[in-house]
Design a protein around this motif. Structure first.
Motif, short mmCIF file in Angstrom:
data_model
loop_
_atom_site.label_atom_id
_atom_site.label_comp_id
_atom_site.label_asym_id
_atom_site.label_seq_id
_atom_site.Cartn_x
_atom_site.Cartn_y
_atom_site.Cartn_z
N GLY A 190 10.18 2.12 -16.33
CA GLY A 190 9.92 2.01 -14.90
C GLY A 190 10.53 3.13 -14.07
O GLY A 190 10.14 3.33 -12.92
N GLN A 236 10.14 1.73 -5.53
CA GLN A 236 9.47 0.49 -5.11
C GLN A 236 8.64 0.67 -3.84
O GLN A 236 7.61 0.02 -3.69
CB GLN A 236 10.50 -0.63 -4.91
CG GLN A 236 11.13 -1.09 -6.20
CD GLN A 236 12.24 -2.10 -5.98
OE1 GLN A 236 12.23 -2.86 -5.03
NE2 GLN A 236 13.22 -2.09 -6.86
N GLY A 241 6.22 1.16 -10.79
CA GLY A 241 6.90 1.27 -12.09
C GLY A 241 5.91 1.26 -13.25
O GLY A 241 4.72 1.57 -13.07
N TRP A 278 12.24 0.86 -9.94
CA TRP A 278 11.81 -0.20 -10.87
C TRP A 278 12.70 -0.15 -12.11
O TRP A 278 13.25 0.90 -12.44
CB TRP A 278 10.33 -0.01 -11.22
CG TRP A 278 9.47 -0.25 -10.02
CD1 TRP A 278 8.87 0.69 -9.25
CD2 TRP A 278 9.15 -1.51 -9.42
NE1 TRP A 278 8.20 0.09 -8.20
CE2 TRP A 278 8.35 -1.26 -8.29
CE3 TRP A 278 9.46 -2.84 -9.73
CZ2 TRP A 278 7.87 -2.28 -7.47
CZ3 TRP A 278 8.97 -3.85 -8.93
CH2 TRP A 278 8.18 -3.57 -7.81
N ASN A 398 5.32 -7.70 -10.76
CA ASN A 398 6.36 -6.93 -10.08
C ASN A 398 7.17 -7.79 -9.11
O ASN A 398 8.37 -7.58 -8.94
CB ASN A 398 5.75 -5.71 -9.37
CG ASN A 398 5.66 -4.51 -10.30
OD1 ASN A 398 6.32 -4.48 -11.33
ND2 ASN A 398 4.85 -3.53 -9.94
N ARG A 402 11.26 -8.48 -9.41
CA ARG A 402 12.26 -8.35 -8.35
C ARG A 402 12.95 -9.68 -8.07
O ARG A 402 14.08 -9.70 -7.61
CB ARG A 402 11.59 -7.84 -7.07
CG ARG A 402 11.16 -6.39 -7.20
CD ARG A 402 10.17 -6.01 -6.13
NE ARG A 402 10.82 -5.56 -4.91
CZ ARG A 402 10.16 -5.29 -3.78
NH1 ARG A 402 8.86 -5.43 -3.73
NH2 ARG A 402 10.80 -4.88 -2.74
#
Ligand SMILES: NC(=O)c1ccc[n+]([C@@H]2O[C@H](COP(=O)([O-])OP(=O)(O)OC[C@H]3O[C@@H](n4cnc5c(N)ncnc54)[C@H](O)[C@@H]3O)[C@@H](O)[C@H]2O)c1
Length: 450
Positions: A190, A236, A241, A278, A398, A402
């Protein structure tokens, strides 16, 4: 004689052409019978799209837009004399009815703005993968395409290549029976391009770069040589990523073959993440509703990147073979398929498939499929009706990356309390962790709202 807009001319011309022979449009002496295309982005993958779309005999490029004045060299050589622009909003406004279609090849954070503006102007759109930067944007792309009734295509060109067409056909035709589970992976990490966790300190903006336009709808930050070109992917605010970069390629045959749409649950683990970049390594587990092609009521699809990949023993391949660096492994009731990223399907265990006759399949030009559909008014298989849900799924991974990080068991590397996000696709929200809903979208810089 009543005036006929270029759009209705093209539509009528192509309808007539479809009922006689398609090349009638191409051969017309009227220059308007060509599909007039503009590109947002003039270099990198945008140029690859320009070259391939522009190779269609019925295409004429009428505008190239790039925020970097030094990145027009390739388009000027390939399509000399075509007008340059720096701001796509001005290009759309100035060219008005003089263009029919747009190819979008900017960094991910600007796909939705450029594409949605174009669709609202009733322009056909070819947009690079991932379709958009967030789950919400991916949804809007599908809805806007539906509303505008234009022809769309996502730029995951391998969708039309012989390798994926053959692989998906074999799966649909039941070569390995009903599918029990799928593993997809990519070799990149990433933060592969920058190999750093924090941005570089601000630096003077090069004279050739319009930094304000490059940032577009993202939060303003100082220019530094760790974003443009190409290496924005790791951050981000601009990219997605490894999963954002490759998910729409590698999960595409999984979606196409198995008719997937939206996951029921998503969970993720990773090697550590901050608010900038990422993670180096991640694993995302999706559970989809099952269907007539799956062995169970649900189907688990596991994504991994950054060097993680499934145990090769799962594939039951010969001892002297390894899994490809990137690709998918389908475990079926009657055997397994390994579909490398841009590689033909392989069926295992070998002894079970000795003498297996692979059907003849054809590769297509992904770009020309879109041009032909624009001219004939037909629908592409990789239009936003399909690419929207695929891109939503990628971006949901994604979100999970997170959100699902938590305390990790130091011995096993597993989360101590794994968070499993339950997804309500219709309501575009999570059922059990409403606080994760904020990650489905982003805040737009003033003036760049969608
Ligand atoms: N389909 C594929 O195989 C493939 C391969 C590579 C990249 N991509 C995708 O293509 C897109 C571009 O990636 P890249 O690697 O070429 O990036 P890049 O940064 O190398 O190139 C982007 C180009 O767009 C220009 N640009 C940036 N912002 C712009 C704006 N607001 N308006 C006009 N021009 C702008 C840049 O100056 C540059 O010339 C990404 O979405 C990426 O995911 C797809």
């Amino acid at each position: 004689m009543p005036t006929v807009s270029r759009r209705s001319f093209l539509k009528n011309a192509s309808l007539t052409a479809a009922s006689v022979a398609f090349p009638a449009v191409v051969k017309s002496a009227n220059p308007n019978s060509k599909l007039q295309v503009v590109s947002v982005g003039a270099n990198g993958m945008a140029f690859s799209d320009i070259k391939n779309i522009g190779a269609h005999a019925a295409v004429k490029y009428v505008g190239f837009c790039d925020i970097d004045s030094q990145r027009f060299d390739k388009v000027d050589e390939a399509f000399p004399g075509t007008q340059h622009f720096t701001d796509f909003r001005e290009m759309y406004a100035q060219l008005g009815d003089k263009f029919d279609a747009v190819s979008v090849g900017t960094p991910d954070h600007m796909h939705a703005k450029a594409a949605i503006m174009a669709m609202r102007l009733k322009k056909h759109v070819y947009c690079q993968k991932p379709l958009a930067h967030t789950v919400w944007e991916s949804r809007q792309m599908r809805l806007e395409a539906e509303k505008a009734g234009v022809v769309t295509q996502m730029g995951n060109q391998i969708h039309s290549a012989i390798e994926y067409r053959l692989g998906t056909r074999l799966l649909k035709e039941g070569a390995i029976g009903k599918i029990k589970e799928v593993h997809s992976w990519v070799a990149v990490t990433g933060n592969e391009r920058n190999k750093r966790l924090e941005p570089l300190p601000g630096a003077p903006v090069p004279a050739n770069v319009n930094w304000d336009l490059w940032i577009g709808g993202a939060p303003m930050r100082e220019y530094a040589p760790c974003y443009h070109p190409f290496i924005w992917r790791d951050w981000q605010d601009f990219g997605g990523g490894a999963l954002g970069d490759f998910g729409c390629h590698i999960l595409d045959p999984v979606f196409t073959a198995l008719g997937l749409n939206a996951p029921l649950t998503i969970t993720a683990r990773n090697s550590g993440i901050n608010q900038h970049i990422w993670p180096t390594t991640e694993e995302v587990e999706y559970v989809f509703p099952g269907n007539q092609l799956t062995a169970e009521k649900t189907l688990k699809v596991t994504w991994s990147d950054g060097g993680l990949r499934p145990d090769r023993k799962l594939a039951k391949m010969p001892d002297n073979l390894e899994l490809p660096k990137s690709g998918s492994l389908f475990i079926g009731e009657l055997g397994n398929m390994v579909l490398g990223h841009v590689a033909g399907p392989r069926l295992y265990p070998t002894e079970k498939f000795t003498g297996f006759k692979y059907p003849k399949e054809q590769g297509l030009s992904h770009w020309h499929v879109w041009v032909d559909a624009c001219l004939s008014g037909s629908k592409t298989s990789d239009g936003f009706h399909y690419a929207g849900p695929l891109s939503e799924t990628v971006q949901l991974g994604n979100v999970a990356t997170r959100f699902c990080t938590g305390p990790i068991d130091s011995r096993t590397g597993d989360p101590l309390e794994p968070k499993i996000l339950e997804w309500d696709a219709e309501k575009l929200s999570f059922k059990n962790f409403p606080e994760a809903n904020a990650l489905l979208t982003k805040t737009y810089r003033k003036g760049w709202e969608i």
